[in-house]
Design an enzyme around this catalytic site. Sequence first.
Site, mmCIF file in Angstrom:
data_model
loop_
_atom_site.group_PDB
_atom_site.id
_atom_site.type_symbol
_atom_site.label_atom_id
_atom_site.label_comp_id
_atom_site.label_asym_id
_atom_site.label_seq_id
_atom_site.Cartn_x
_atom_site.Cartn_y
_atom_site.Cartn_z
ATOM 1 N N ARG A 121 22.542 -108.301 14.282
ATOM 2 C CA ARG A 121 22.388 -108.479 12.835
ATOM 3 C C ARG A 121 23.753 -108.849 12.243
ATOM 4 O O ARG A 121 24.435 -108.044 11.626
ATOM 5 C CB ARG A 121 21.832 -107.219 12.199
ATOM 6 C CG ARG A 121 20.458 -106.849 12.695
ATOM 7 C CD ARG A 121 19.799 -105.811 11.812
ATOM 8 N NE ARG A 121 18.927 -106.432 10.831
ATOM 9 C CZ ARG A 121 18.289 -105.752 9.883
ATOM 10 N NH1 ARG A 121 18.439 -104.454 9.780
ATOM 11 N NH2 ARG A 121 17.502 -106.372 9.034
ATOM 12 N N GLN A 126 21.861 -114.693 11.220
ATOM 13 C CA GLN A 126 20.743 -114.540 10.280
ATOM 14 C C GLN A 126 19.711 -115.645 10.434
ATOM 15 O O GLN A 126 18.508 -115.412 10.306
ATOM 16 C CB GLN A 126 21.263 -114.523 8.846
ATOM 17 C CG GLN A 126 21.889 -113.209 8.430
ATOM 18 C CD GLN A 126 22.344 -113.221 6.982
ATOM 19 O OE1 GLN A 126 22.531 -114.285 6.389
ATOM 20 N NE2 GLN A 126 22.531 -112.049 6.412
ATOM 21 N N ASP A 129 17.154 -114.679 13.034
ATOM 22 C CA ASP A 129 16.623 -113.320 12.942
ATOM 23 C C ASP A 129 15.115 -113.320 12.703
ATOM 24 O O ASP A 129 14.642 -113.289 11.565
ATOM 25 C CB ASP A 129 17.350 -112.577 11.816
ATOM 26 C CG ASP A 129 16.996 -111.098 11.761
ATOM 27 O OD1 ASP A 129 16.127 -110.663 12.542
ATOM 28 O OD2 ASP A 129 17.581 -110.375 10.935
ATOM 29 N N SER A 132 13.497 -110.223 10.759
ATOM 30 C CA SER A 132 13.586 -110.279 9.301
ATOM 31 C C SER A 132 12.643 -111.324 8.721
ATOM 32 O O SER A 132 11.959 -111.073 7.725
ATOM 33 C CB SER A 132 15.030 -110.579 8.865
ATOM 34 O OG SER A 132 15.882 -109.505 9.169
ATOM 35 N N TYR A 227 19.925 -100.415 10.271
ATOM 36 C CA TYR A 227 18.655 -99.697 10.366
ATOM 37 C C TYR A 227 18.850 -98.234 9.963
ATOM 38 O O TYR A 227 19.928 -97.670 10.103
ATOM 39 C CB TYR A 227 18.106 -99.754 11.799
ATOM 40 C CG TYR A 227 17.759 -101.126 12.285
ATOM 41 C CD1 TYR A 227 16.628 -101.777 11.818
ATOM 42 C CD2 TYR A 227 18.568 -101.785 13.213
ATOM 43 C CE1 TYR A 227 16.300 -103.051 12.264
ATOM 44 C CE2 TYR A 227 18.254 -103.055 13.664
ATOM 45 C CZ TYR A 227 17.115 -103.687 13.188
ATOM 46 O OH TYR A 227 16.800 -104.943 13.629
#
Length: 372
Positions: A121, A126, A129, A132, A227
Amino acid sequence: MKTLFVPSEKYSKELRVAITPSDAAKLSKLGWSVNVETNAGTGAGFADADYVNAGANIVSADFEKQADFVACVRKPSIESIKNRKQGSFHLSLLDPFNEKELIKAFADNNVTAASFEMIPRSTIAQKMDVLSSQANLAGYYSVLKAATTINKIMPMMMTPAGTISPLKVFVIGVGVAGLQAIATAKRLGARVEAFDTRPVVEEQVKSLGAKFVKIDIGETGQTAQGYAKALTPEQIELQQKGMAKVCAQSDIVITTAKLFGRKPPRLITEEMIAAMKRGSVIVDLAAESGGNVAGSKFGEIVETENGVKIIGDTTFESDVSASASQMYSANVYNFIEHFTNKETGFAVNLEDPIMNGCIVTSNGEIRDERFK
């Protein structure tokens, strides 16, 4: 590596496809030969002709035997891996902590396997990802599913016949899915409350116009990856007691707490459900991996004795398969493009932190002891 294969998904409820025609065209420009299994994209609204027009080839499932790179959505079968070309590359969601036999099969057949769940992460990662991008859609659709299941309307309405109060929605877990659920419920006119073990997300909740529920459960926090940290049994009990009152007053409860590699925490107990109003709806976004809610069943909508409906039929990304495939395919393309050099092509570079983090097997070896 020059030859890419996109198989059809074998799970009956999975309608997503790993590569869309538009990204197939972009990969062709990078020098890849893109090969798509017959009807692989139909569940997401992409016909074989769309891929052909984008410069891809339509092939049979046997093509995986000669492909240099295989990209799919869900984890493949062990039998499928045995058909792979030695030295080839695989990319998909793999659930490596719970699929040790599958990971062993990749190593035994000398297939380099990358798990999307293990993508670090970081800012640069990104664009790759998947967790997400797909959680965003699940959070959005969870509200729509609840809204079409409950026998009430979401917004307040003032009519000559009287005023209808807005529904009360309680979102548990303020990650990507939770934030999107909050935003969607607010757009539909609901009164929204949310809870997370990480106090740091309170500002985000308030910025969306929702109320942050504060429950004192002692010291909590988040991991370096962002997280929520796992709670102790004592903290979980305190959390349940604090949430029980909010659940009893809510029309819709949405739970989003998933723990990667582990069974999700039990957030909603039978006692909490028994205290909820008849006709209330609970959406358990963790149903597939074990569930946050007592009595939830993956793939089903269960109704309790006191008339509360628990939605465990939560393949929501697949329910919006065109949009989900668009986002998943972009993640796949970004991964491939990031590691493709115009002169040397796609290369496995374990010195790169992204690739080092997500590759679970390489050169016939399992790279992480936790997966053995």
